[in-house]
Design a protein around this motif. Structure first.
Motif, PDB file in Angstrom:
ATOM      1  N   VAL A 113       0.821  -1.220   0.000  1.00 56.64           N
ATOM      2  CA  VAL A 113       0.000   0.000   0.000  1.00 56.64           C
ATOM      3  C   VAL A 113       0.855   1.271   0.000  1.00 56.64           C
ATOM      4  O   VAL A 113       0.674   2.140  -0.862  1.00 56.64           O
ATOM      5  N   PRO A 114       1.819   1.422   0.932  1.00 54.65           N
ATOM      6  CA  PRO A 114       2.617   2.664   0.880  1.00 54.65           C
ATOM      7  C   PRO A 114       3.458   2.802  -0.384  1.00 54.65           C
ATOM      8  O   PRO A 114       3.595   3.904  -0.930  1.00 54.65           O
ATOM      9  N   LEU A 115       4.016   1.685  -0.880  1.00 56.51           N
ATOM     10  CA  LEU A 115       4.820   1.754  -2.095  1.00 56.51           C
ATOM     11  C   LEU A 115       3.969   2.150  -3.298  1.00 56.51           C
ATOM     12  O   LEU A 115       4.342   3.039  -4.078  1.00 56.51           O
ATOM     13  N   ALA A 116       2.821   1.497  -3.467  1.00 56.83           N
ATOM     14  CA  ALA A 116       1.975   1.773  -4.628  1.00 56.83           C
ATOM     15  C   ALA A 116       1.400   3.187  -4.582  1.00 56.83           C
ATOM     16  O   ALA A 116       1.422   3.919  -5.583  1.00 56.83           O
ATOM     17  N   VAL A 117       0.890   3.575  -3.413  1.00 50.32           N
ATOM     18  CA  VAL A 117       0.318   4.918  -3.290  1.00 50.32           C
ATOM     19  C   VAL A 117       1.404   5.978  -3.465  1.00 50.32           C
ATOM     20  O   VAL A 117       1.214   6.990  -4.159  1.00 50.32           O
ATOM     21  N   GLY A 118       2.566   5.746  -2.862  1.00 52.87           N
ATOM     22  CA  GLY A 118       3.657   6.708  -2.994  1.00 52.87           C
ATOM     23  C   GLY A 118       4.112   6.885  -4.430  1.00 52.87           C
ATOM     24  O   GLY A 118       4.289   8.012  -4.908  1.00 52.87           O
ATOM     25  N   VAL A 138       8.987   1.709 -15.932  1.00 54.16           N
ATOM     26  CA  VAL A 138       9.480   0.628 -15.074  1.00 54.16           C
ATOM     27  C   VAL A 138       8.328  -0.239 -14.585  1.00 54.16           C
ATOM     28  O   VAL A 138       8.411  -1.481 -14.608  1.00 54.16           O
ATOM     29  N   THR A 139       7.237   0.378 -14.141  1.00 54.96           N
ATOM     30  CA  THR A 139       6.106  -0.403 -13.643  1.00 54.96           C
ATOM     31  C   THR A 139       5.488  -1.252 -14.755  1.00 54.96           C
ATOM     32  O   THR A 139       5.105  -2.403 -14.520  1.00 54.96           O
ATOM     33  N   LEU A 140       5.411  -0.699 -15.957  1.00 56.07           N
ATOM     34  CA  LEU A 140       4.869  -1.475 -17.074  1.00 56.07           C
ATOM     35  C   LEU A 140       5.787  -2.645 -17.420  1.00 56.07           C
ATOM     36  O   LEU A 140       5.323  -3.766 -17.664  1.00 56.07           O
ATOM     37  N   GLY A 141       7.102  -2.415 -17.417  1.00 58.65           N
ATOM     38  CA  GLY A 141       8.048  -3.474 -17.743  1.00 58.65           C
ATOM     39  C   GLY A 141       8.048  -4.587 -16.715  1.00 58.65           C
ATOM     40  O   GLY A 141       8.029  -5.778 -17.064  1.00 58.65           O
ATOM     41  N   VAL A 142       8.042  -4.228 -15.422  1.00 60.10           N
ATOM     42  CA  VAL A 142       8.045  -5.250 -14.370  1.00 60.10           C
ATOM     43  C   VAL A 142       6.738  -6.029 -14.379  1.00 60.10           C
ATOM     44  O   VAL A 142       6.733  -7.252 -14.178  1.00 60.10           O
ATOM     45  N   VAL A 195       2.344  -3.974  -7.037  1.00 60.06           N
ATOM     46  CA  VAL A 195       2.810  -2.593  -6.888  1.00 60.06           C
ATOM     47  C   VAL A 195       2.667  -1.844  -8.210  1.00 60.06           C
ATOM     48  O   VAL A 195       2.220  -0.689  -8.248  1.00 60.06           O
ATOM     49  N   CYS A 196       3.026  -2.497  -9.292  1.00 58.59           N
ATOM     50  CA  CYS A 196       2.951  -1.846 -10.601  1.00 58.59           C
ATOM     51  C   CYS A 196       1.513  -1.508 -10.985  1.00 58.59           C
ATOM     52  O   CYS A 196       1.216  -0.384 -11.420  1.00 58.59           O
ATOM     53  N   SER A 197       0.601  -2.461 -10.835  1.00 61.86           N
ATOM     54  CA  SER A 197      -0.792  -2.209 -11.238  1.00 61.86           C
ATOM     55  C   SER A 197      -1.447  -1.163 -10.347  1.00 61.86           C
ATOM     56  O   SER A 197      -2.149  -0.264 -10.837  1.00 61.86           O
ATOM     57  N   LEU A 198      -1.231  -1.236  -9.034  1.00 68.09           N
ATOM     58  CA  LEU A 198      -1.846  -0.267  -8.133  1.00 68.09           C
ATOM     59  C   LEU A 198      -1.260   1.134  -8.314  1.00 68.09           C
ATOM     60  O   LEU A 198      -1.982   2.137  -8.259  1.00 68.09           O
ATOM     61  N   ALA A 199       0.053   1.210  -8.523  1.00 71.70           N
ATOM     62  CA  ALA A 199       0.687   2.517  -8.710  1.00 71.70           C
ATOM     63  C   ALA A 199       0.136   3.209  -9.951  1.00 71.70           C
ATOM     64  O   ALA A 199      -0.160   4.416  -9.931  1.00 71.70           O
ATOM     65  N   ARG A 200      -0.030   2.468 -11.031  1.00 67.79           N
ATOM     66  CA  ARG A 200      -0.560   3.064 -12.258  1.00 67.79           C
ATOM     67  C   ARG A 200      -2.025   3.480 -12.059  1.00 67.79           C
ATOM     68  O   ARG A 200      -2.468   4.497 -12.602  1.00 67.79           O
ATOM     69  N   PRO A 240     -11.117   3.514  -6.645  1.00 66.07           N
ATOM     70  CA  PRO A 240     -10.916   2.345  -7.517  1.00 66.07           C
ATOM     71  C   PRO A 240      -9.736   1.494  -7.071  1.00 66.07           C
ATOM     72  O   PRO A 240      -9.726   0.278  -7.281  1.00 66.07           O
ATOM     73  N   ALA A 241      -8.739   2.114  -6.428  1.00 65.79           N
ATOM     74  CA  ALA A 241      -7.581   1.340  -5.968  1.00 65.79           C
ATOM     75  C   ALA A 241      -7.967   0.378  -4.856  1.00 65.79           C
ATOM     76  O   ALA A 241      -7.357  -0.690  -4.713  1.00 65.79           O
ATOM     77  N   ALA A 242      -8.980   0.733  -4.043  1.00 60.75           N
ATOM     78  CA  ALA A 242      -9.417  -0.156  -2.963  1.00 60.75           C
ATOM     79  C   ALA A 242      -9.984  -1.452  -3.533  1.00 60.75           C
ATOM     80  O   ALA A 242      -9.709  -2.546  -3.027  1.00 60.75           O
ATOM     81  N   GLN A 243     -10.785  -1.343  -4.594  1.00 62.56           N
ATOM     82  CA  GLN A 243     -11.314  -2.554  -5.228  1.00 62.56           C
ATOM     83  C   GLN A 243     -10.200  -3.359  -5.890  1.00 62.56           C
ATOM     84  O   GLN A 243     -10.189  -4.583  -5.834  1.00 62.56           O
ATOM     85  N   GLN A 244      -9.259  -2.662  -6.521  1.00 63.56           N
ATOM     86  CA  GLN A 244      -8.137  -3.353  -7.127  1.00 63.56           C
ATOM     87  C   GLN A 244      -7.288  -4.041  -6.067  1.00 63.56           C
ATOM     88  O   GLN A 244      -6.739  -5.119  -6.301  1.00 63.56           O
TER      89      GLN A 244
END
Length: 317
Positions: A113-118, A138-142, A195-200, A240-244
């Protein structure tokens, strides 16, 4: 409050229906598994009489609907069944494997949560600039790398080549918290895609929220930028991030199986894989029902969090 109660009642009824569907689906899928548990337990050269005796003792000769009714009645009383291979209650398998699995899942969620939100907020603040493009690339590649391949890569580099971390959890037993080095690579693998999907998702939500009329009005009132971002824009971006996040936890249940197999961690994923190999149907059914009901509860919690963050989403529901 009345609106919340009626909405919650509808969601609870929906969750109950989903739970019933999970039970029926798990039973149907395990019935469709190839092979015969009685033949597997009888040995390499089973005697027909011995196979028939095993089938009778385990009630495998009864019609499917009778076995479903008996199994569902046991579930209502908290009885997940008895292992065909060992005769132990399925709940004892659950108790043996839940510790390492909960450690992996809890550490992953604690960092997720902190990594993705940050990362999402940071990318949104620098929309269109170098940092935003770097985080997005980077998030898309990972995210595009499968967990198993990413885990093998990490083991090859950090365990086998550099020798910084242990390649597996063999020899550490169930108390993984006492050996944090053995948790680093598994947690990184579990974190990589969520982390990648939530961050985006947070980035997109923040950009939309920051461009909304109410944020523009708040700027005109002179509200400071930090308060604007975190008190006004972020709650709407997190809806929407909460549902994800709930779907991510569902995915973690599957990801844990891959990670536990790769790093030889004695958790529920390993128990489930061993049960599939032995065609131990009650263990498979019990663990699948636990996983399925956990997913239903998590999605209900995500819907409630979304309702509290953005109440207008209840209209669409």
């Amino acid at each position: 409050m009345t609106g919340l109660r009626s909405w919650l009642v509808r969601r609870l009824l929906l969750g109950a229906g989903q739970t019933v569907a999970v039970v029926l689906l798990v039973f149907a899928l395990t019935e469709a598994l190839p092979g015969d548990a009685a033949v597997a337990l009888a040995g390499d050269q089973p005697d027909p009489g011995r196979v028939a005796a095993i089938r009778e003792s385990m009630h495998l000769d009864r019609p499917a609907h009778e076995r479903l009714a008996a199994w569902a009645a046991g579930l209502l009383h908290g009885d997940l069944g008895t292992s065909l291979a060992s005769g132990r209650p399925v709940s004892s398998y659950l108790a043996d494997g839940i510790g390492p699995t909960l450690v992996l899942a809890a550490l992953t969620l604690l960092l997720l949560v902190p990594l993705a939100v940050g990362l999402g907020v940071l990318a949104a603040r620098h929309e269109g600039r170098l940092l935003d493009r770097l985080i997005s690339s980077v998030t898309l590649g990972v995210y595009a790398v499968p967990e198993f391949a990413f885990g093998v890569l990490l083991v090859t580099v950090f365990a086998l080549r550099l020798g910084w971390l242990p390649p597996t959890a063999v020899g550490y037993g169930d108390d993984l918290l006492a050996h944090p080095a053995a948790l680093v690579l598994p947690v990184v693998v579990l974190l990589s895609r969520p982390v990648c999907s939530l961050a985006r998702l947070v980035r997109a939500g923040m950009i939309e929220a920051l461009a909304s009329p109410y944020v523009a009005q708040a700027r005109r009132y002179g509200i400071p930028g930090a308060r604007l971002r975190y008190a006004h824009a972020l709650p709407n971006a997190l809806a929407p991030a909460a549902q994800q996040l709930a779907r991510t936890v569902d995915w973690l249940l599957c990801g844990v199986i891959v990670v536990e197999a790769l790093f030889v961690i004695p958790g529920l994923g390993t128990v489930l894989m061993n049960a599939v190999a032995e065609r131990d149907v009650p263990v498979i059914q019990g663990l699948a029902v636990v996983f399925g009901c956990t997913a239903v509860v998590l999605n209900l919690g995500a819907d409630l969090a979304t309702y509290r963050l953005v109440p207008r989403t209840a209209v669409a529901a």
